[in-house]
Design a protein around this motif. Sequence first.
Motif, mmCIF file in Angstrom:
data_model
loop_
_atom_site.group_PDB
_atom_site.id
_atom_site.type_symbol
_atom_site.label_atom_id
_atom_site.label_comp_id
_atom_site.label_asym_id
_atom_site.label_seq_id
_atom_site.Cartn_x
_atom_site.Cartn_y
_atom_site.Cartn_z
ATOM 1 N N THR A 95 69.354 61.127 61.300
ATOM 2 C CA THR A 95 69.929 61.802 60.140
ATOM 3 C C THR A 95 69.228 61.337 58.876
ATOM 4 N N ILE A 96 68.945 62.284 57.966
ATOM 5 C CA ILE A 96 68.424 61.945 56.644
ATOM 6 C C ILE A 96 69.266 62.683 55.596
ATOM 7 N N GLY A 97 69.166 62.217 54.336
ATOM 8 C CA GLY A 97 69.902 62.896 53.274
ATOM 9 C C GLY A 97 69.953 62.078 52.006
ATOM 10 N N SER A 100 66.897 60.897 46.114
ATOM 11 C CA SER A 100 67.012 60.602 44.684
ATOM 12 C C SER A 100 66.513 61.772 43.843
ATOM 13 N N ASP A 101 65.597 62.586 44.394
ATOM 14 C CA ASP A 101 65.178 63.836 43.761
ATOM 15 C C ASP A 101 66.027 64.956 44.357
ATOM 16 N N PRO A 102 67.040 65.441 43.620
ATOM 17 C CA PRO A 102 67.952 66.432 44.208
ATOM 18 C C PRO A 102 67.281 67.748 44.562
ATOM 19 N N ALA A 103 66.076 67.994 44.031
ATOM 20 C CA ALA A 103 65.365 69.230 44.346
ATOM 21 C C ALA A 103 64.457 69.088 45.564
ATOM 22 N N ALA A 104 64.395 67.897 46.142
ATOM 23 C CA ALA A 104 63.489 67.664 47.268
ATOM 24 C C ALA A 104 63.951 68.413 48.514
ATOM 25 N N ASP A 105 62.974 68.863 49.291
ATOM 26 C CA ASP A 105 63.222 69.520 50.578
ATOM 27 C C ASP A 105 62.517 68.702 51.653
ATOM 28 N N LEU A 106 63.286 67.870 52.364
ATOM 29 C CA LEU A 106 62.754 67.055 53.446
ATOM 30 C C LEU A 106 63.180 67.655 54.776
ATOM 31 N N ASP A 107 62.310 67.603 55.767
ATOM 32 C CA ASP A 107 62.593 68.157 57.090
ATOM 33 C C ASP A 107 62.532 67.056 58.140
ATOM 34 N N SER A 126 67.619 68.590 51.903
ATOM 35 C CA SER A 126 67.211 67.357 52.574
ATOM 36 C C SER A 126 68.303 66.760 53.431
ATOM 37 N N GLU A 127 69.400 67.488 53.631
ATOM 38 C CA GLU A 127 70.500 66.998 54.464
ATOM 39 C C GLU A 127 70.266 67.512 55.890
ATOM 40 N N GLU A 128 69.665 66.673 56.720
ATOM 41 C CA GLU A 128 69.229 67.104 58.045
ATOM 42 C C GLU A 128 69.703 66.120 59.115
ATOM 43 N N TYR A 156 65.357 58.321 50.108
ATOM 44 C CA TYR A 156 66.322 59.080 50.903
ATOM 45 C C TYR A 156 66.995 58.139 51.891
ATOM 46 N N GLU A 157 68.227 58.478 52.258
ATOM 47 C CA GLU A 157 68.936 57.705 53.271
ATOM 48 C C GLU A 157 68.446 58.124 54.658
ATOM 49 N N TYR A 158 68.396 57.154 55.548
ATOM 50 C CA TYR A 158 67.880 57.400 56.896
ATOM 51 C C TYR A 158 68.690 56.599 57.900
ATOM 52 N N VAL A 159 68.975 57.189 59.047
ATOM 53 C CA VAL A 159 69.530 56.450 60.168
ATOM 54 C C VAL A 159 69.057 57.088 61.463
ATOM 55 N N ASP A 160 68.588 56.264 62.394
ATOM 56 C CA ASP A 160 68.485 56.702 63.788
ATOM 57 C C ASP A 160 69.310 55.723 64.603
ATOM 58 N N VAL A 161 70.131 56.248 65.499
ATOM 59 C CA VAL A 161 71.051 55.403 66.264
ATOM 60 C C VAL A 161 71.173 55.955 67.679
ATOM 61 N N PHE A 162 71.145 55.057 68.657
ATOM 62 C CA PHE A 162 71.382 55.485 70.033
ATOM 63 C C PHE A 162 72.470 54.621 70.640
#
Length: 230
Positions: A95-97, A100-107, A126-128, A156-162
């Motif tokens: 998950t990302i989201g 800090s740049d509210p106009a950013a488009d992250l995939d 960027s909420e993916e 951006y915030e990031y998490v990968d979890v298993f």
Amino acid sequence: MDARRTSDADDAPFSLTAALLGATVSPDPDIIASATIGTPIAREYTITNQFGAFTGRAVGTPLGSARLGPFTIAHHETQIRQVVIPAGATSLRATIGSPSDPAADLDLFVFNPSGALAGQSADGDSEESVTINNPAAGTWFVVVDGFDVPAGTTSYEYVDVFRKEPSFGAIAITDADGLRPAGSSWMVNGTVTASEAPAAGRVLLGNVEVRTSDNILVGSGDVIIETVTP
């Protein structure tokens, strides 16, 4: 409302019922600096109903092995992070989201150990998030693409979890279904128990969830164990 083109009635009356539900968990995140394997840690949480009344309770989840951000990415930059999945894994979520740049488009893209695309989340913001059930053992790859970053760079915030069986541990919450009026708060007690240490550079992550009597998720808070000792 026309029920069907061949309906004998011009109108088909119907009713629609809607409810706005949502609850918060405090503290969120609940950060535990250190835990000893097999030793329960007592915790206390405050649950607050933010919207309409519901009947529900707080519950705990199993713990998983997680890598957490935040990270920083540049315009058109591609970042790749490896996740080594053991045998017996039941889920992998990336998950990302919150850029800090509210106009950013992250995939976001997730590739399996053979290099095939296993999941993606790539819309106009960027909420993916991508979830893979029962991922195969091996090295997986989480790819974050800085598709459009007008500011040049963005955090951006990031998490990968298993999660896997047997689990890394669990959060146990003592609570039962009850009527939760709008604006009300209640306290719950629980324990957090680690069963295994994650790999270097990773932490244990679980959740305190708020669920209705129909098991609908209406709120969640993170629980993080930073260090696990034997």
